[in-house]
Enzyme design. Structure first.
Site, short mmCIF file in Angstrom:
data_model
loop_
_atom_site.label_atom_id
_atom_site.label_comp_id
_atom_site.label_asym_id
_atom_site.label_seq_id
_atom_site.Cartn_x
_atom_site.Cartn_y
_atom_site.Cartn_z
N ASP A 31 31.03 47.07 -2.54
CA ASP A 31 32.28 47.62 -2.00
C ASP A 31 31.90 48.76 -1.06
O ASP A 31 30.99 49.53 -1.35
CB ASP A 31 33.14 48.17 -3.16
CG ASP A 31 34.60 48.35 -2.78
OD1 ASP A 31 35.47 47.73 -3.42
OD2 ASP A 31 34.88 49.13 -1.85
N ASN A 32 32.61 48.84 0.07
CA ASN A 32 32.29 49.93 1.01
C ASN A 32 33.19 51.16 0.80
O ASN A 32 33.14 52.10 1.58
CB ASN A 32 32.40 49.45 2.46
CG ASN A 32 33.80 49.02 2.84
OD1 ASN A 32 34.72 49.10 2.01
ND2 ASN A 32 33.99 48.59 4.07
N LEU A 33 34.02 51.11 -0.25
CA LEU A 33 34.93 52.21 -0.61
C LEU A 33 35.92 52.52 0.51
O LEU A 33 36.40 53.65 0.61
CB LEU A 33 34.15 53.47 -1.04
CG LEU A 33 33.25 53.28 -2.26
CD1 LEU A 33 32.60 54.60 -2.68
CD2 LEU A 33 34.02 52.68 -3.45
N ASP A 50 29.06 47.65 3.31
CA ASP A 50 30.01 46.71 3.88
C ASP A 50 29.58 45.28 3.54
O ASP A 50 28.39 44.98 3.49
CB ASP A 50 30.02 46.90 5.40
CG ASP A 50 31.24 46.26 6.03
OD1 ASP A 50 32.19 47.00 6.32
OD2 ASP A 50 31.23 45.03 6.21
N TYR A 140 48.02 39.31 8.77
CA TYR A 140 47.46 39.39 7.42
C TYR A 140 47.50 38.01 6.75
O TYR A 140 46.47 37.51 6.27
CB TYR A 140 48.24 40.42 6.58
CG TYR A 140 47.92 40.35 5.10
CD1 TYR A 140 46.67 40.73 4.62
CD2 TYR A 140 48.86 39.88 4.17
CE1 TYR A 140 46.36 40.65 3.27
CE2 TYR A 140 48.56 39.81 2.82
CZ TYR A 140 47.31 40.19 2.37
OH TYR A 140 47.01 40.10 1.03
N LYS A 144 44.27 35.20 5.85
CA LYS A 144 43.98 34.60 4.54
C LYS A 144 44.00 33.08 4.62
O LYS A 144 43.16 32.40 4.01
CB LYS A 144 45.01 35.09 3.51
CG LYS A 144 44.91 36.57 3.21
CD LYS A 144 43.70 36.86 2.36
CE LYS A 144 43.57 38.32 2.04
NZ LYS A 144 42.47 38.60 1.11
N ASP A 284 60.75 40.43 6.22
CA ASP A 284 60.84 40.37 4.75
C ASP A 284 61.73 39.20 4.33
O ASP A 284 62.95 39.24 4.52
CB ASP A 284 61.50 41.65 4.20
CG ASP A 284 60.49 42.75 3.93
OD1 ASP A 284 59.28 42.45 3.86
OD2 ASP A 284 60.93 43.91 3.77
N1 LIG Z 1 47.75 43.83 -4.40
C1 LIG Z 1 48.50 42.74 -4.22
O1 LIG Z 1 49.68 42.69 -4.63
C2 LIG Z 1 47.91 41.53 -3.53
C3 LIG Z 1 48.76 40.43 -3.29
C4 LIG Z 1 48.22 39.31 -2.67
C5 LIG Z 1 46.88 39.27 -2.32
N2 LIG Z 1 46.08 40.37 -2.54
C6 LIG Z 1 44.67 40.31 -2.12
O2 LIG Z 1 43.86 40.71 -3.19
C7 LIG Z 1 42.71 41.42 -2.71
C8 LIG Z 1 42.57 42.72 -3.47
O3 LIG Z 1 43.76 43.49 -3.30
P1 LIG Z 1 43.84 44.96 -3.86
O4 LIG Z 1 45.29 45.29 -4.02
O5 LIG Z 1 42.94 45.11 -5.02
O6 LIG Z 1 43.28 45.78 -2.61
P2 LIG Z 1 42.37 47.11 -2.60
O7 LIG Z 1 42.51 47.67 -1.24
O8 LIG Z 1 42.71 47.97 -3.75
O9 LIG Z 1 40.92 46.52 -2.83
C9 LIG Z 1 40.13 45.98 -1.82
C10 LIG Z 1 38.71 46.49 -2.01
O10 LIG Z 1 37.88 45.89 -1.03
C11 LIG Z 1 37.06 46.89 -0.43
N3 LIG Z 1 36.71 46.44 0.93
C12 LIG Z 1 37.56 46.18 1.95
N4 LIG Z 1 36.86 45.78 3.04
C13 LIG Z 1 35.55 45.76 2.67
C14 LIG Z 1 34.35 45.44 3.35
N5 LIG Z 1 34.35 45.07 4.64
N6 LIG Z 1 33.19 45.53 2.67
C15 LIG Z 1 33.15 45.92 1.38
N7 LIG Z 1 34.27 46.25 0.69
C16 LIG Z 1 35.46 46.17 1.33
C17 LIG Z 1 37.89 48.15 -0.48
O11 LIG Z 1 37.12 49.35 -0.41
C18 LIG Z 1 38.60 48.00 -1.83
O12 LIG Z 1 37.84 48.56 -2.87
C19 LIG Z 1 42.91 41.60 -1.20
O13 LIG Z 1 42.09 40.68 -0.53
C20 LIG Z 1 44.38 41.28 -0.99
O14 LIG Z 1 44.59 40.67 0.25
C21 LIG Z 1 46.57 41.49 -3.13
#
Ligand SMILES: NC(=O)c1ccc[n+]([C@@H]2O[C@H](COP(=O)([O-])OP(=O)(O)OC[C@H]3O[C@@H](n4cnc5c(N)ncnc54)[C@H](O)[C@@H]3O)[C@@H](O)[C@H]2O)c1
Length: 328
Positions: A31-33, A50, A140, A144, A284
């Protein structure tokens, strides 16, 4: 199994790592935080880098005998994807492809991908099943869907098998309070409503009260984050048993309106929540509800914490932890 969790410091990924460890798997986090928290990784092997950093990916695949990759890393803000699509296609598509190419080089052939209800666009019917037309209405959702399409081609050509899990609205938190949701900025309804309950924000905006729904506000399907994670665990088992590439919609199959969420949050928290009625936001849909019967049948998945008030109660306990952290 040795599982690489990309995005394991984020909201859903951090719940996943807890569940995997509890099931006895070896977990490696990359994770890149960008939006994750290092604290959420705990003491697991953690590569802060990354996902497009090929040298780090090489290191991971050489040092750990990876069996499968779970991919949660992505940018998730719909509005930002409209104003800056390049950022979304680069991170969500191009960098994901680099991960897949590296997996192929190391002959790691099992992949679980965080997809989204946003790939369907405006629903032509609801509940939404897997055969519903896929016409995303923002970059977005398109990013996906592109990865889902790449995965189909990679299975045909390279034998990389995958499960795409299309989440509807993830919500709730670890009932033990170890991890939870803390996006910056927060755009998800339940944490925003709970911030209004805790006093971290003054009010909650309700965008549109003139939709064709019972009370006029938008209806969504909220699914507990741990139930999403258990679907991943079942998907891992499914792939390990030789299951073919597939995609599944994940939700509770029940819809709650924005106004119902606010009322439920008032009941759970015992606080009055100030709401402001605003005009509709562009893009929406009125109602988004999942038909998750395929996941239930093929992955033998069953949500365990489906009651809305339980989901909100877990998120509220986490909001109080965040409040204490902010106060400290
Ligand atoms: N939260 C929701 O309701 C929801 C709904 C549908 C889909 N999703 C999908 O689920 C996944 C996780 O969602 P989330 O809510 O946990 O998001 P989040 O932002 O909390 O987590 C994503 C993580 O990925 C890391 N990250 C992003 N780009 C990166 C990169 N290039 N290299 C390394 N690390 C990277 C971020 O630092 C973060 O820790 C996402 O792909 C999102 O599209 C989430």
């Amino acid at each position: 199994m040795n599982i690489l969790v990309i995005g394991g410091a984020g909201y859903i990924g951090s719940h996943m790592t807890l569940q995997l460890v509890q099931s006895g798997h070896q977990v490696i986090v990359l994770d890149n935080l960008y939006s994750g928290q290092a604290a959420a990784v705990g003491s697991l092997p953690f590569y802060e880098a990354d996902m497009a950093d090929i040298a780090v990916l090489d290191q991971i695949f050489q040092n750990h005998d990876i069996d499968a990759v779970m991919h949660f890393a992505g940018y998730i803000e719909v509005a930002e994807s409209v104003s800056d699509p390049a950022k979304y296609y680069q991170n969500n598509v191009v960098k994901t492809q680099q991960v897949l190419d590296t997996m192929c080089r190391y002959k790691v052939k099992q992949f679980i991908f965080s997809s989204t209800a946003a790939i369907f666009g405006n629903p032509s019917y609801t509940p939404i099943d897997e055969t519903h037309p896929k016409q995303p209405v923002n970059p977005y959702g398109r990013s996906k869907l592109m990865v889902e399409q790449i995965l189909a081609d990679y299975e045909n050509a390279y034998g990389l098998r995958s499960v795409c899990l299309r989440y509807f609205n993830a919500a709730g938190a670890d009932p033990l309070g170890r991890v939870g949701e803390c996006h910056q900025p927060e755009t998800h309804l339940i944490p925003l409503v709970l911030q209004a309950a805790s006093g971290r924000r003054q009010s909650i905006s309700v965008f549109g009260v003139d939709y064709d729904t019972e009370d006029g506000s938008c209806v969504r399907d909220y699914i507990h984050v741990n139930d999403l994670c258990s679907a991943h665990s079942n998907a891992l088992h499914y792939l390990a048993e030789g299951g073919a590439s597939s995609a599944f919609n994940l939700g509770n199959g029940a819809g709650f309106s924005v106004l119902e969420i606010i009322q439920a949050a008032e009941r759970v928290t015992g606080k009055a929540i100030k709401l402001i009625k605003e005009t509709r936001r562009a893009g929406d849909p009125a109602i988004l509800i999942a038909d998750a019967s395929l996941a239930k049948e093929v992955l033998t998945w069953q949500p365990q914490r489906a009651a809305l008030e339980d989901i909100i109660a877990d998120a509220w306990a986490w909001e109080q932890i965040l409040c204490a952290t902010h106060a400290g």
